[in-house]
Design a protein around this motif. Structure first.
Motif, mmCIF file in Angstrom:
data_model
loop_
_atom_site.group_PDB
_atom_site.id
_atom_site.type_symbol
_atom_site.label_atom_id
_atom_site.label_comp_id
_atom_site.label_asym_id
_atom_site.label_seq_id
_atom_site.Cartn_x
_atom_site.Cartn_y
_atom_site.Cartn_z
ATOM 1 N N HIS A 146 0.827 -1.206 0.000
ATOM 2 C CA HIS A 146 0.000 0.000 0.000
ATOM 3 C C HIS A 146 0.861 1.255 0.000
ATOM 4 N N ASN A 147 1.932 1.261 0.795
ATOM 5 C CA ASN A 147 2.819 2.431 0.853
ATOM 6 C C ASN A 147 3.539 2.674 -0.472
ATOM 7 N N LEU A 148 3.744 1.598 -1.225
ATOM 8 C CA LEU A 148 4.386 1.718 -2.533
ATOM 9 C C LEU A 148 3.375 1.956 -3.648
ATOM 10 N N HIS A 149 2.114 2.195 -3.261
ATOM 11 C CA HIS A 149 1.034 2.529 -4.198
ATOM 12 C C HIS A 149 0.691 1.382 -5.145
ATOM 13 N N MET A 150 0.961 0.142 -4.706
ATOM 14 C CA MET A 150 0.514 -1.018 -5.471
ATOM 15 C C MET A 150 -0.963 -1.303 -5.183
ATOM 16 N N LEU A 151 -1.396 -0.914 -3.989
ATOM 17 C CA LEU A 151 -2.784 -1.107 -3.587
ATOM 18 C C LEU A 151 -3.492 0.235 -3.508
ATOM 19 N N GLU A 152 -4.672 0.280 -4.054
ATOM 20 C CA GLU A 152 -5.484 1.502 -3.986
ATOM 21 C C GLU A 152 -5.997 1.704 -2.569
ATOM 22 N N SER A 153 -6.301 0.592 -1.889
ATOM 23 C CA SER A 153 -6.774 0.670 -0.510
ATOM 24 C C SER A 153 -6.336 -0.579 0.243
ATOM 25 N N TYR A 154 -6.158 -0.411 1.527
ATOM 26 C CA TYR A 154 -5.794 -1.549 2.376
ATOM 27 C C TYR A 154 -6.200 -1.250 3.816
ATOM 28 N N GLN A 155 -6.766 -2.277 4.479
ATOM 29 C CA GLN A 155 -7.135 -2.142 5.886
ATOM 30 C C GLN A 155 -7.103 -3.515 6.548
ATOM 31 N N TYR A 156 -6.541 -3.556 7.751
ATOM 32 C CA TYR A 156 -6.632 -4.777 8.555
ATOM 33 C C TYR A 156 -7.720 -4.551 9.595
#
Length: 303
Positions: A146-156
């Motif tokens: 997510h920090n590398l902008h591979m994921l548009e969104s992420y949540q645990y």
């Protein structure tokens, strides 16, 4: 020879090799088969090897590789080294190696993400049953993606113990998750396993034939075998499969480089079945191995 004279001599060699590198990058060298005398010049004795600085060893290896390619009527057009100045690329590399080292745990998440690359959608992964260390590793990978902008969104979501994420619709994210990460992992594994015995490791290599046809190699490296240098070739298949005309491409690449099956391998995260490996090794001229067999392959090559 005094130490001062030795350093002066080494500096002279280094300057000459830099000049050769600039000439090759400018396309100033004409393709020709290296003579036995030229090939012997690229071999290093134990005494020389002990005195060579790292930069000089790398340039000697690059000269050796370029001479070999010229002999095969191939030109090195483009390649990525393992010391990029761009901090984002370095972070992608570090994450790739981390994923590779924890692939057994990350396999499911990577498969889910790869399945949505063409049509991104939110995916939900349950983490029930994972230990604290395993959960930490998995959330580490997801957070860094997510920090590398591979994921548009992420949540645990702690209360339901699940990861919720969505792939970013960008070419760099698609390339990384569909296989680039594994190429970076394998290239770094070569350097870590062989250390000083691999003075030159290149990823995403593009070669051109005299007729202008491009040939791509995932990882191309020079290895020191005793007092001589040798060349290894690796293709990387992160999906644990080979599709369509990829077998023909592998066979063509192996033929163009002519390194033989002992120096050419197709690497997958998981070990292929013996029947699959035997069938395609014989037909393609390259070994088909899993990630766990990479170190034995490299150790044998460097003997």
């Amino acid at each position: 020879m005094t130490e001062e004279n030795l350093q002066s001599y080494l500096q002279q060699i280094l300057d000459e090799l830099r000049a050769i590198r600039r000439l090759l990058e400018q396309g100033g060298a004409t393709p020709q088969e290296p003579s036995p005398a030229e090939m012997s010049e690229t071999r290093s004795t134990p005494q020389t090897r002990a005195a060579l600085p790292t930069e000089l060893s790398s340039l000697v290896a690059e000269q050796f590789l370029c001479r070999y390619l010229r002999g095969r009527e191939l030109t090195l057009v483009e390649a990525d080294d393992l010391t990029p100045s761009n901090p984002t690329i370095r972070e992608r590399m570090h994450l790739a190696y981390f994923i590779g080292e924890h692939y057994a745990l990350a396999r499911g998440m990577l498969g889910e993400l790869r399945a949505t690359l063409q049509s991104p959608r939110t995916i939900i992964l349950g983490t029930q049953g994972l230990g604290e260390r395993e959960l930490c590793t998995l959330t580490n990978i997801a957070t860094r993606l997510h920090n590398l902008h591979m994921l548009e969104s992420y949540q645990y979501q702690r209360h339901s113990k699940r990861l919720v994420m969505r792939v970013r619709r960008q070419p760099y994210a698609h390339n990384y998750l569909s296989g680039e990460w594994f190429e970076w992992y394998v290239a770094q594994a070569v350097r870590k396993i062989l250390d000083d015995q691999a003075p030159l490791v290149l990823r995403n290599v593009k070669l051109q034939t005299t007729s202008g046809i491009l040939c791509e190699v995932d990882v191309l490296f020079v290895v020191q075998r005793g007092n001589e240098l040798d060349i290894g070739v690796l293709e990387c298949k992160s999906a644990n499969a080979v599709y369509g005309d990829e077998f023909a491409q592998i066979k063509r690449m192996a033929s163009l480089l002519n390194r033989g099956m002992l120096r050419t391998a197709v690497v997958m995260p998981d070990a292929p079945s013996p029947a699959f490996a035997d069938q395609w090794t014989e037909q393609c001229g390259a070994q088909f191995i899993g990630r766990s067999a990479l170190e034995p392959f490299l150790r044998e090559l460097a003997r």
